[in-house]
Scaffold this motif. Structure first.
Motif, PDB file in Angstrom:
ATOM      1  N   GLU A 240       0.842  -1.045   0.014  1.00  0.00           N
ATOM      2  CA  GLU A 240      -0.005   0.111   0.027  1.00  0.00           C
ATOM      3  C   GLU A 240       0.923   1.221  -0.081  1.00  0.00           C
ATOM      4  OE1 GLU A 240      -4.050  -0.090   2.094  1.00  0.00           O
ATOM      5  OE2 GLU A 240      -2.860   0.796   3.313  1.00  0.00           O
ATOM      6  N   CYS A 259       5.386   4.185   1.967  1.00  0.00           N
ATOM      7  CA  CYS A 259       4.602   2.936   1.648  1.00  0.00           C
ATOM      8  C   CYS A 259       4.651   2.102   2.791  1.00  0.00           C
ATOM      9  CB  CYS A 259       4.938   2.247   0.276  1.00  0.00           C
ATOM     10  SG  CYS A 259       6.648   1.529   0.596  1.00  0.00           S
ATOM     11  N   THR A 298      -3.585   7.074   2.163  1.00  0.00           N
ATOM     12  CA  THR A 298      -3.464   6.106   1.128  1.00  0.00           C
ATOM     13  C   THR A 298      -3.942   6.498  -0.192  1.00  0.00           C
ATOM     14  OG1 THR A 298      -3.583   4.038   2.912  1.00  0.00           O
ATOM     15  CG2 THR A 298      -3.896   3.678   0.564  1.00  0.00           C
ATOM     16  N   LYS A 301      -2.975   0.553  -3.999  1.00  0.00           N
ATOM     17  CA  LYS A 301      -2.399  -0.454  -3.433  1.00  0.00           C
ATOM     18  C   LYS A 301      -1.917  -1.472  -4.693  1.00  0.00           C
ATOM     19  CE  LYS A 301      -6.874  -3.060  -2.851  1.00  0.00           C
ATOM     20  NZ  LYS A 301      -7.807  -1.781  -2.954  1.00  0.00           N
TER      21      LYS A 301
END
Length: 346
Positions: A240, A259, A298, A301
Motif C-alpha cells: 500500500e 508505503c 493511502t 495498493k
C-alpha cells in the motif's frame, strides 16, 4: 527462541495501547496532529491516532511539444476503513474521467489533452481532498479471502519473487504455525537485515532481490522484501502506498511518497506493518507491527499496475505519482514537476 513470539506479540500490542492512552509514545518520521503534545527530542514523536487535513495533489507537465497528444493517469484517493476522503475540487485540462484497474480496484484519474501549434507548452492539473485519517490496526473487514484474492496476494510480482534469493533469509528459522506469529518473525527478519539508507543506486524500486543483497533501501525496498518472504510462506500480503503528513508542521509541502504492507490471517483479517519506520525509530519497533499511525494517506495498493484506459507502455511498478504519455511514449520524470501539499483542518 527463548521468548515465544505469541507472548511478545500480545505484550507489544498491550504496551502500545497503554502508551497511547498515557500520551507518551514515540512515533515514526511523519505526521503529528495539532492536538498532540510535542516530542521530547527531534528523534521522537508521539503516536498519532487521528488526523484531519486537506491534501492537494498537483503536477505540471513541462516541455510538451506542439501538436502533441498527451495522456495523463494519476491515482485518486478514496475512503477505506482507515480514512474518509472527500473530493473538494479538481482543476484539470479537458475532461477528467475515473476508472478502476481490474486487479486491485484502484481508482484512476485520466485526462487527455491535444496541444496546439504554438510551440512547447505546459499542462497543469491539481486535485484537492479533505481527509480524516485514523490510526490503523488489524482490519477485520475481510476475515477470509476468496480464491481470486488469495491467489493475487500470494503471487509473485515483477520485482517481488516468491522464491529465490530473498528466501535464503529464512534458512534455519522455524516459522510458527500461527500466521500472526509467523508475520512477526518475518517482520523481525526484515528489520534486522535491512538499514534505512538511500545512498546506494537502485534503492526505491521495490526490488526484493536487490534489497536482500544491498541490505539497505527505503520503504519500498523494506516492504517488498517482507511481502516476498510472506508470500513464499503462503501468507497473503499486499503493498500500500500514499503520502506521509509531516509531524512538525500544520501545513506545507510533502516531498515524496511513503508505503507500508499488510499480511492476512484467516479469522483475523489484515494486519499492517511499517518496517522502514520501525528501523528509523527503534523505540517504535513493537508499535509498527500491527499498527499504523494516522500521519499518512493511502492512494493505491498493489504492484505491476495495469492502467485504465490502457497505456501504451508496460504496467507500472507501483502507482503514486502521475504517469504521462506524450505521443505514445513515456514522458520523462524530470519533465513532470510534482507539487503535493497539506494543511491541517478542524
Amino acid at each position: 527462541m527463548s521468548f515465544d513470539l505469541s507472548v511478545r506479540r500480545y505484550v507489544c500490542l498491550a504496551s502500545v495501547a497503554l502508551l497511547t492512552i498515557l500520551g507518551c509514545d514515540n512515533g515514526g518520521s511523519e505526521g503529528l496532529s495539532m492536538s498532540q503534545p510535542a516530542a521530547k527530542n527531534p528523534s521522537e514523536k508521539l503516536v498519532v491516532d487521528s488526523r484531519r487535513f486537506e491534501f492537494e495533489y498537483a503536477a505540471e507537465i513541462q516541455g510538451v511539444p506542439e501538436n502533441a497528444s498527451v495522456r495523463i493517469w494519476f491515482p485518486v484517493a478514496e475512503s477505506n476503513p482507515q480514512q474518509t476522503v472527500e473530493l473538494l475540487s479538481s482543476d484539470v485540462p479537458g475532461e477528467l474521467t475515473l476508472h478502476r484497474d481490474e486487479k486491485y480496484q484502484n481508482q484512476i484519474g485520466y485526462v487527455e489533452q491535444q496541444m496546439d501549434a504554438t510551440g512547447e507548452g505546459e499542462i497543469r492539473f491539481g486535485v484537492k481532498y479533505k481527509i480524516d485519517r485514523v490510526e490503523a490496526g488489524t482490519d477485520g473487514s475481510e476475515l477470509s479471502l476468496n480464491r481470486k484474492q488469495n491467489d493475487l496476494f500470494l503471487s509473485a510480482n515483477a520485482m517481488v519473487p516468491v522464491e529465490g534469493k530473498p528466501q535464503t533469509l529464512l534458512a534455519g528459522k522455524q516459522l510458527p504455525k500461527d500466521p500472526v506469529d509467523a508475520g512477526l518473525l518475518l517482520y523481525d527478519t526484515v528489520e534486522s537485515h535491512m538499514t534505512y539508507d538511500k545512498s546506494k543506486p537502485g534503492y526505491g524500486k521495490g526490488d526484493a532481490v536487490w534489497a536482500c543483497d544491498s541490505q539497505t533501501g527505503n520503504c519500498t525496498d523494506f516492504h517488498s522484501l517482507f511481502i516476498s518472504l510472506a508470500r513464499s510462506q503462503q501468507i497473503p500480503a499486499k503493498f500500500e502506498i500514499g503520502f506521509p503528513i509531516p509531524s512538525d508542521q500544520q501545513e506545507g509541502k510533502v516531498g515524496g511518497y511513503h508505503c507500508w504492507a499488510w499480511f492476512h490471517a484467516d479469522g483475523i483479517g489484515w494486519t499492517p506493518v511499517d518496517i522502514s519506520e520501525a528501523d528509523k525509530n527503534p523505540s517504535m519497533k513493537d508499535y509498527y507491527f500491527g499498527k499504523l499511525s494516522a500521519d499518512r494517506v493511502t492512494f493505491s495498493k498493489g504492484r505491476d499496475i495495469e492502467l485504465v484506459p490502457k497505456a501504451e507502455q508496460d504496467p507500472l511498478n507501483y502507482f503514486v505519482y502521475p504517469y504521462v504519455e506524450v505521443n505514445g511514449e513515456t514522458w520523462p520524470k524530470e519533465k513532470i514537476k510534482l507539487n503535493f501539499s497539506f494543511k491541517d483542518s478542524q
